[in-house]
Write a protein that holds these residues in place. Structure first.
Motif, short mmCIF file in Angstrom:
data_model
loop_
_atom_site.label_atom_id
_atom_site.label_comp_id
_atom_site.label_asym_id
_atom_site.label_seq_id
_atom_site.Cartn_x
_atom_site.Cartn_y
_atom_site.Cartn_z
N GLY A 58 -44.73 50.32 10.86
CA GLY A 58 -45.08 49.01 11.36
C GLY A 58 -44.79 48.87 12.84
O GLY A 58 -44.10 49.70 13.45
N TRP A 59 -45.31 47.80 13.46
CA TRP A 59 -45.21 47.63 14.91
C TRP A 59 -43.77 47.47 15.38
O TRP A 59 -43.43 47.83 16.52
N ARG A 60 -42.87 46.92 14.53
CA ARG A 60 -41.49 46.71 14.97
C ARG A 60 -40.78 48.02 15.30
O ARG A 60 -39.85 48.05 16.11
N SER A 61 -41.23 49.11 14.69
CA SER A 61 -40.58 50.40 14.95
C SER A 61 -40.78 50.86 16.39
O SER A 61 -39.97 51.63 16.93
N THR A 62 -41.87 50.40 17.07
CA THR A 62 -42.07 50.80 18.47
C THR A 62 -40.99 50.20 19.36
O THR A 62 -40.51 50.85 20.30
N PHE A 71 -31.91 45.94 28.72
CA PHE A 71 -33.11 46.54 28.14
C PHE A 71 -32.89 46.82 26.65
O PHE A 71 -33.77 46.53 25.81
N GLY A 72 -31.73 47.39 26.30
CA GLY A 72 -31.45 47.69 24.90
C GLY A 72 -31.39 46.44 24.04
O GLY A 72 -31.96 46.38 22.94
N ALA A 73 -30.68 45.41 24.54
CA ALA A 73 -30.57 44.16 23.79
C ALA A 73 -31.93 43.48 23.64
O ALA A 73 -32.26 42.94 22.58
N ALA A 74 -32.74 43.52 24.71
CA ALA A 74 -34.06 42.90 24.65
C ALA A 74 -34.97 43.64 23.67
O ALA A 74 -35.80 43.02 22.99
N SER A 75 -34.82 44.96 23.57
CA SER A 75 -35.62 45.74 22.62
C SER A 75 -35.28 45.35 21.18
O SER A 75 -36.16 45.27 20.32
N VAL A 76 -33.99 45.12 20.92
CA VAL A 76 -33.58 44.67 19.59
C VAL A 76 -34.19 43.30 19.29
O VAL A 76 -34.70 43.05 18.19
N ALA A 134 -36.95 42.00 20.54
CA ALA A 134 -38.39 42.16 20.31
C ALA A 134 -38.67 42.75 18.94
O ALA A 134 -39.64 42.37 18.27
N ALA A 135 -37.82 43.70 18.50
CA ALA A 135 -38.03 44.32 17.19
C ALA A 135 -37.79 43.34 16.06
O ALA A 135 -38.43 43.43 15.00
N LEU A 136 -36.88 42.39 16.26
CA LEU A 136 -36.53 41.41 15.22
C LEU A 136 -37.27 40.08 15.39
O LEU A 136 -36.96 39.12 14.67
N ALA A 137 -38.21 40.00 16.33
CA ALA A 137 -38.86 38.73 16.67
C ALA A 137 -39.43 38.04 15.43
O ALA A 137 -40.02 38.68 14.55
#
Length: 471
Positions: A181-185, A103-108, A110-113
């Motif tokens: 910005g949206w990446r912060s979510t 979950f943590g790796a996937a959140s990173v 998504a944030a850097l997509a």
């Protein structure tokens, strides 16, 4: 827990219980497990208000934006039962930690997509991690805290944070998006994982069933594929309608696969889901209560979000404040719910909470385009959410009480599958009526009226189905 046996008894949760004090270590364990559940609940809502900016930033069309939500919901709902049983067999702490890491790796990610494909991949992996975290976390909670006041209190805190996480996500998502910005979510979710992950290994005990039976692979494949197909069909239909060929195909395939799953489970030696457990009155009726309370409340919240912004013309921030009041009162309900359950029993509390949710939802029917209706909306949805929180806690207790530690993963897997699937079903089944109606206010009235009727009917059926059976 009352089950259908030759000599059924009244469940221990129906007996009055006093307050309980948790040790310092118990509090830390509860903090880790609840923080993980809060993180997953946050993920369900934190991105909602950021979707327009997300679409502009990644070049996603308005139609494609639904996949920002669906890409998470598909695996998180589809793999719950499989991961709940896998935790029983191979170690709940081990799978919980693996889910947190993913979950943590996937959140990173998504944030850097850098494009829609990389973002949706991150969201899907988040959902897969959540599917491992939720059932194993619930199993670790119910096996760590013994049945009785300690478990009642632990589940009360967990249920409160689950509801609060969803509400907090709606408010925090808007604030973060405006500021950073949206990446912060997505970065916020990664931070939560980084806080919880280092604490979990030293605090959480490993637990699994003493035997090492084989995993029911045919059952796992059919139930996971069936849930995925059903969730896909309903999620897509919410935006595109039921007339599409892929929606109808997925719907038929999902129902056929779930039917095949029940046949497989009745014939296999070591089933993924114990059909005798599903035949227990408390398990069947308790899960029905969970399905109804989650799906109907999610549909009402969706309809009210549209009503507040498009009929009353409130801003996103003002709408967030409305649901902020809802979150505060839900937290208050979580404090008192274990005491109510201790006095009246989980079964009576479940039926009563559903009745309260239904009546308060019905009180939304007079909503109009007059700006003063905002006070009715705030009051009714907040009080209904207090009843909703009581139903969440009592349905979890109803299903899991009296189940052996070796089967807690199965029981909590059913609880969390009901929770996640119903969160996905509510909007497609009822919420879509608000958007497809010619007049939005009429659509909101339709959603609230049907939701109230369904919840009240379920309350009556559950009260009758869970009546104590004396020897």
């Amino acid at each position: 827990m009352a089950i259908d046996t030759p000599a059924p008894v009244t469940p221990p949760t129906d007996l009055p219980v006093g307050p309980v004090r948790l040790s310092a270590r118990d509090r830390l364990v509860l903090f880790v497990l609840c923080a993980a559940q809060f993180m997953v609940a946050l993920d369900f809502s934190v991105l909602n208000v950021a979707l327009p900016e997300l679409g502009d930033g990644l070049g996603m069309s308005r139609t494609a934006l639904q996949w920002a939500v669906t890409a998470f919901a598909l695996p998180s709902g589809g793999f719950l039962l499989l991961f709940g049983r896998a935790g029983d067999l191979f170690g709940r702490r081990r799978l919980f930690l693996a889910g947190l890491t993913l979950f943590g790796a996937a959140s990173v990610l998504a944030a850097l997509a850098w494009d829609p494909a990389s973002f949706l991949t991150g969201r899907a992996l988040q959902g897969l991690g959540a599917a491992a975290i939720v059932p194993t976390g619930m199993s670790l909670l119910t096996t760590t805290f013994p049945e009785g006041p300690a478990r009642d209190r632990a589940l009360g805190i967990s249920g409160t944070l689950l509801s609060l996480g969803f509400t907090t996500g709606m408010i925090a998502g808007g604030a973060l998006t405006d500021a950073f910005g949206w990446r912060s979510t997505m970065a916020l979710l990664a931070v939560f994982a980084l806080i919880v992950l280092p604490l979990a290994p030293g605090l959480l005990p490993e637990s699994r069933t003493p035997e090492r039976p084989r995993l029911d692979v045919p059952g796992a494949v059919t139930v996971t594929a069936g849930l995925l197909s059903l969730i896909y069909a309903l999620s897509t239909a919410a935006a595109q309608g039921f007339g599409r060929a892929d929606v109808l195909t997925a719907l038929v395939a999902g129902l056929a696969l779930l039917t095949a799953f029940t046949v497989i489970e009745s014939r296999t030696a070591v089933p993924l889901v114990s059909l005798p457990m599903l035949r227990r009155r408390t398990v069947a009726w308790g899960n029905l209560g969970g399905l109804v309370t989650f799906s109907m409340m999610s549909a009402v919240v969706f309809a009210l979000t549209l009503y507040l912004q498009e009929v009353l013309r409130l801003s996103a921030f003002e709408t967030g404040l409305v649901f902020g009041v809802q979150g505060v009162l839900s937290a208050v309900a979580g404090v008192f719910a274990p005491r109510v359950i201790g006095r009246f029993g989980a079964r009576r509390t479940l039926a009563g909470s559903l009745a309260g949710q239904g009546l308060l939802t019905a009180s939304l029917l007079p909503l109009s385009a007059d700006g003063r209706s905002v006070w009715l909306a705030v009051t009714a949805v907040s009080l209904a959410s207090m009843c909703h929180l009581g139903a969440i806690i009592s349905y979890g207790l109803t299903v899991t009480s009296g189940v052996s530690d070796g089967e807690q993963g199965l029981a909590t897997g059913l609880v969390t599958s009901t929770q996640q699937v119903s969160l996905t079903l509510g909007v497609p089944l009822l919420g879509v009526l608000a958007t497809t109606s010619g007049d939005l206010l009429t659509g909101v009235h339709t959603v609230t009226g049907l939701s109230a009727a369904i919840v009240l009917a379920a309350s009556t059926l559950i009260a009758l189905g869970l009546r104590p059976v004396r020897a």
